[in-house]
Motif scaffolding. Structure first.
Motif, mmCIF file in Angstrom:
data_model
loop_
_atom_site.group_PDB
_atom_site.id
_atom_site.type_symbol
_atom_site.label_atom_id
_atom_site.label_comp_id
_atom_site.label_asym_id
_atom_site.label_seq_id
_atom_site.Cartn_x
_atom_site.Cartn_y
_atom_site.Cartn_z
ATOM 1 N N MET A 249 0.591 -29.594 -1.728
ATOM 2 C CA MET A 249 1.370 -28.735 -0.851
ATOM 3 C C MET A 249 2.331 -27.955 -1.716
ATOM 4 O O MET A 249 2.550 -28.287 -2.870
ATOM 5 C CB MET A 249 2.128 -29.544 0.212
ATOM 6 C CG MET A 249 3.118 -30.565 -0.270
ATOM 7 S SD MET A 249 4.716 -29.930 -0.766
ATOM 8 C CE MET A 249 5.397 -29.394 0.778
ATOM 9 N N SER A 250 2.857 -26.905 -1.170
ATOM 10 C CA SER A 250 3.793 -26.103 -1.926
ATOM 11 C C SER A 250 5.123 -26.089 -1.203
ATOM 12 O O SER A 250 5.166 -25.911 0.009
ATOM 13 C CB SER A 250 3.251 -24.689 -2.068
ATOM 14 O OG SER A 250 4.285 -23.865 -2.533
ATOM 15 N N GLU A 251 6.199 -26.302 -1.954
ATOM 16 C CA GLU A 251 7.513 -26.335 -1.311
ATOM 17 C C GLU A 251 7.896 -24.972 -0.755
ATOM 18 O O GLU A 251 8.565 -24.874 0.261
ATOM 19 C CB GLU A 251 8.601 -26.764 -2.309
ATOM 20 C CG GLU A 251 8.376 -28.120 -2.954
ATOM 21 C CD GLU A 251 8.586 -29.292 -1.990
ATOM 22 O OE1 GLU A 251 9.107 -29.082 -0.896
ATOM 23 O OE2 GLU A 251 8.195 -30.405 -2.358
ATOM 24 N N ILE A 252 7.501 -23.941 -1.441
ATOM 25 C CA ILE A 252 8.006 -22.634 -1.013
ATOM 26 C C ILE A 252 6.930 -21.586 -0.791
ATOM 27 O O ILE A 252 7.169 -20.601 -0.116
ATOM 28 C CB ILE A 252 9.060 -22.073 -2.006
ATOM 29 C CG1 ILE A 252 8.527 -22.077 -3.418
ATOM 30 C CG2 ILE A 252 10.341 -22.831 -1.911
ATOM 31 C CD1 ILE A 252 9.499 -21.458 -4.420
#
Lengths: 486, 521
Positions: free
Chosen positions: A138-141
């Protein structure tokens, strides 16, 4: 703005009362007959609904609203005569791979088209075999769009089936060749439904669902009735309850005939079919050439059982000009091997890696089937290197099949598959695939990937159990007692 | 679902619940008091049946050391057996076995069928019952319950401590410190905030969870000099007496975030992602959005509320710094925390959080709890916390900044053993959430998301279901739980010969893993 691909779902209740997981049993002889019976106070009104259903036929009791196991009645009963139990019938659903949970969740999706949601945390094992030993990133941003949940419609789930040349060769200022390419709106096609399930309208329903969504459906040539027998005035697509004199309507526009005999008259079966499938074998090159000669715009997919030789064979076939390779795994996602068969997870990485290394990955489309039981399996198979997957058993489970195996033993089907209404059945399959696609979108969105084509072979966007173990516990504790996946 | 007549929310507003007076707010104590289960029939591992042959001789009442058999003063007959306290057939090895002494043979002990249906791999029935026991009594769970590990087959459940043969004789339990320093930055003018236990309560929003449970969380935080967190549902006025122990969370929906709520916090947390739904936004069901919730969130009653993912104003670590600067402008004294999930590059994220000026990086692993999340996300997205903790710890050490930032881990911390393991792997402390709810009698039926919400009155805003909890009982259960956890943690440290919880940080040499050759059978 161009139209967005969308799968229309519509609630279709099951024909048979589904099997719920939890139930309440009581020992009536201890009942105090008190006036504050906990059954009346059920938060979900379950006992009342059950009583109504027993008194008069009011349809089935929706298993989602069946006992939710909150234990309020068990814990509040004056005399403590209630117990919560797991339904033994539930335990018998499916098998070790298609677990009861998977079967129930598939039914839920087929009925509602919704994605399974629950509260509290994840209660499953830390990791597991096969696809369960992968976590997607997943990507935080980063997000495909900046619109939160409303940006999902911008994520593209289309894949191309066919050969994609690495460069364009011009001849007289025009491309020398433009190989045929089929766009499939979801990275998923329907695979051959095992023969024992092909009863009543099952086959027709599968083709109709495929047609409604615009995805391809592989079928054995011998299972396809000749087109001449069918009324040309009946349009393909979902037609609830439509029964022709000679059987329910089969949607031919999406069929991929699997030809046992290369001399089969494709036009008679599926007029204008854009793709056919043949089995791998010694003379497969010649067969492909003859089919291409007859119609250069028609794709020829080569179907082969996955085995330790798959990577080598895929290289050979691709170099010979194969456009599509369909790797078939067994129902639990394993290759065919004398000992220690690998799971699709590893075979696909092997095949994909070999093709990439040879610089010919884009010249062939790799389809994987077998053992794809959950939407995350679709995403994970693609991460491991497939372009798209083919799905089989979940389509039958969507039609309420319990995978009891009775049909293999020539027993009566507990859900009378042969009596399925083709329209309703097709819609249940559409619901299931709609839910799968939505879950794929969730995963892509979390990864920050805007189209599924870019997910292929993207192992950097996932984390493998053995890598994380080595990097963490391996460093601390040295050698594992058992090899990974043993 | 059958419609159940609901009381007028304006009349029965949870905000109007005044059973705990303002004076009581100040008097939250750590004193352990018995907080019996709130259901008539608590679920235990064993069931004890007394049939109609009973002559009420009272022998069982006299002999049972666990008070399974109780006969209140003035009663002729004993009460129905409190079988959740029973230690089971193993009791037969002692001389206090009720079945053996019953002259009429009217007692029988067996396995409780309902118990076996409880829980899951991570929260086994034993872990649930163990947590209930701690919440009731404030003591560690009895030996017949496996309350150290779950059955997930990896991570914490496979890690064990290597205890020396004997603890050092000169180390006294009462000298062992469990305090945790939250502000490690050198040359930072902000307060050196410490908490008395190396954990604090996770964010649960007003709207997702019963306000009474939230207030109990705040009260236990005050009692134990720790923190609780608002979640992203706003800051109800009833939290104000606990403002020194309440983290104001700023999440992507910015629900209920106001300058005054930031100004009163000692610690402000940015929630970038949540482990239970990494990469996805939050979703409060319309059914849970009651008038009070809607007022707090400045939203329309009954509509579903979505928190987008991610922050629309953050594209980079520099943008994150901008966020922190904004908070520092509003409240220069507040410590800053960033809650992130566990992607592949979590180490880089952690360093970025440090560089932006945060005091705490809070890693939320993929097995944490939530009100509602797609199952596909909970199972598959982001890595388990056990991997992330050590990766981040090592990376921060290598970067030379480990002693300047506090690493907090969450997402699957169920027991004090997990706390100790997380710290040994490299975290400074942890955040707990589900364990607190289990203490309030959550059975993890996973129905927090359905309609009116939790049927057990915990994760709900339904006016009728809210009544199932009281603030006093909930507070006491949590106080007891914290007390039992600390006792166990101190015991672990004592056995390891460590005089403080900070001495345990990063001591992976004290761990072993059952799947590796260094681990025992």
């Amino acid at each position: 703005m161009p139209a967005k691909y969308h799968i229309d779902t519509k609630r279709i209740p099951p024909r048979f009362r589904p099997v719920g997981k939890l139930g309440i049993v009581d020992w009536r002889e201890d009942c105090a007959g008190c006036h504050n019976c906990v059954k009346r106070g059920c938060v979900y009104g379950f006992f009342r609904d059950e009583a109504d259903a027993l008194r008069e036929e009011v349809g089935y009791l929706d298993y989602v609203y069946q006992c939710k196991g909150c234990l309020n009645c068990v814990q509040n009963c004056t005399k403590g005569i209630l117990s919560r139990v797991v339904n033994p019938e539930y335990r018998r659903l499916g098998d070790a791979y298609y677990t009861p949970d998977i079967v129930l969740s598939t039914w839920f999706q087929a009925e509602t088209g919704g994605i399974p949601v629950s509260g509290a945390g994840y209660g499953g094992p830390f990791s597991g075999p096969a696809f369960d030993s992968m976590w997607t990133d997943m990507s935080e941003i980063v997000r495909p769009t900046r619109d939160g949940i409303h940006g999902r419609e911008y994520i593209n789930t289309s894949v191309d089936i066919g050969r994609k040349p690495s460069h364009v060769v011009l001849e007289n200022g025009r491309p020398k060749e433009t190989p045929p390419l089929i766009e499939n709106p979801v990275p998923l096609i329907f695979d051959i439904i095992p023969e024992r399930f092909q009863r009543g309208a099952v086959f027709a329903a599968v083709t109709q669902a495929a047609s409604a969504m615009g995805v391809l459906a592989v079928a054995r040539a011998r299972d396809i009735p000749p087109a001449s027998r069918v009324d040309p005035n009946v349009p393909p697509g979902i037609s609830v309850g439509a029964e022709e004199p000679h059987g329910p309507a089969i949607a031919r526009d999406v069929l991929v005939p699997f030809l046992a005999d290369p001399k089969t008259d494709v036009e008679a079966l599926c007029p204008g079919a854009s793709i056919v499938m043949v089995a791998d074998g010694e003379g497969v090159g010649a067969v492909r050439d003859s089919l291409k000669k007859a119609n250069p715009d028609r794709l020829v997919a080569i179907r082969m059982s996955a085995s330790p030789r798959s990577a080598q064979r895929a290289l050979e076939l691709t170099r010979q000009g194969a456009e599509v390779i369909h790797l078939v795994f067994d129902a639990h996602g394993r290759e065919e091997a004398a000992s220690k068969p690998r799971h699709a997870r590893d075979v696909l990485r092997d095949v994909h890696g070999a093709l990439v290394k040879a610089g010919i990955r884009d010249q062939v489309t790799v389809v994987a089937s077998g053992g794809i039981a959950l939407p995350e399996h679709m995403a994970k198979a693609i991460i491991c290197g497939a372009d798209l997957i083919a799905v089989d058993l979940p389509l039958v489970v969507a039609l309420e099949c319990r995978l009891c195996g009775g049909c293999e033993r020539d027993e009566t089907c507990p859900v009378c598959l042969e009596e399925t209404d083709p329209g309703a059945a097709a819609q249940r399959i559409v619901n299931l695939i709609g839910a799968w696609r939505n879950q794929l979108l969730e995963m892509l969105g979390a990864m920050g990937i805007r189209e599924v084509r870019r997910l292929r072979g993207e192992t950097g966007r996932c984390m493998f159990f053995e890598d994380l173990e080595r990097a963490t516990f391996g460093k601390m504790f040295g050698k594992r007692k058992e090899e990974y996946g043993a | 679902m059958r419609a159940i007549a609901q009381k007028d929310p304006a009349v029965e507003s949870p905000l109007a619940d005044q059973r705990v007076s303002q004076a009581d707010y100040a008097s939250v104590s750590r004193r352990v008091r018995l907080a019996p289960p709130r259901y008539r029939n608590p679920i235990g591992k064993f069931s004890v049946h007394r049939d109609s042959n009973c002559i009420a001789c009272g022998k069982c009442v006299e002999i049972c050391p666990n008070e399974v058999h109780v006969r209140p003063a003035g009663y002729r007959l004993p009460l129905r057996p409190l079988d959740y306290r029973c230690i089971g057939p193993d009791c037969a090895k002692t001389d206090r076995y009720c079945v053996a002494v019953c002259p009429k043979g009217s007692l029988s002990v067996g396995v409780n069928p309902s118990f076996e249906t409880l829980g899951d791999c991570r929260w086994t029935p034993d872990l649930l019952a163990g947590t209930w026991f701690m919440a009731e009594t404030g003591r560690p769970a009895p030996a017949f319950l496996e309350s150290e590990t779950g059955d997930s087959g990896g991570g914490f459940d496979k890690l064990r401590f290597r205890f020396p043969d004997s603890a050092p004789k000169d180390l006294r339990r009462e000298d062992i410190s469990t305090r945790l320093l939250l502000n490690r930055r050198k040359n930072d003018p902000r307060a050196k905030v410490t908490i008395d236990v190396p954990w604090y309560g996770g964010g649960m929003s007003f709207g997702s969870t019963n306000l009474r449970a939230l207030i109990a969380k705040a009260r236990v935080a005050k009692a134990w000099n720790s923190f609780s967190c608002t979640g992203e549902g706003g800051y109800p006025d009833r939290f104000i007496p606990y403002a020194d122990h309440m983290i104001t969370q700023v999440a992507t929906g910015l629900f209920g975030v106001r300058e005054e709520t930031i100004a009163r916090a000692r610690l402000v947390e940015f929630k970038y992602a949540q482990g239970a739904k990494p990469g996805l936004g939050g979703h409060l069901l319309g059914d849970k959005n009651t008038p009070d919730v809607a007022a707090m969130r400045e939203a329309v009653v009954g509509t579903s509320l979505f928190s987008p993912f991610p922050f629309h104003s953050v594209y980079s670590i520099e943008d994150h710094k901008k966020h922190l600067d904004w908070i520092a402008h509003v409240n220069p004294g507040a410590l800053l925390s960033a809650k992130v999930s566990t992607p592949n590059d979590v180490e880089m994220v952690a360093v970025g959080v440090y560089c932006a000026g945060a005091h705490i990086v809070h890693l939320d692993g993929s097995y944490g709890g939530t009100g509602a999340a797609p199952n596909v996300a909970k199972k598959n997205i982001a890595m388990p916390i056990e991997y992330a903790i050590n990766g981040v710890h090592q990376f921060l050490v290598d970067e030379g900044v480990r002693d300047e930032i506090t690493v907090i881990a969450s997402g699957g911390i169920r027991t004090p053993w997990d706390v100790a393991k997380a710290i040994a792997l490299g975290a400074d402390g942890v955040v707990i959430g589900t364990a607190e709810l289990v203490a309030l009698d959550c059975i993890r039926c996973s129905r927090c998301e359905s309609g009116r919400g939790c049927p057990r009155g915990i994760a709900t805003t339904d006016p009728e279901l809210l009544e199932m909890l009281t603030i006093e009982w909930s507070t006491q259960r949590l106080v007891n739980l914290y007390s039992a956890w600390r006792e166990i943690l101190v015991d672990i440290l004592h056995r390891l010969g460590l005089d403080s919880v900070s001495a345990l940080r990063g001591r992976t040499d004290l761990l072993m893993h059952l799947d590796y050759e260094n681990g025992e059978e």
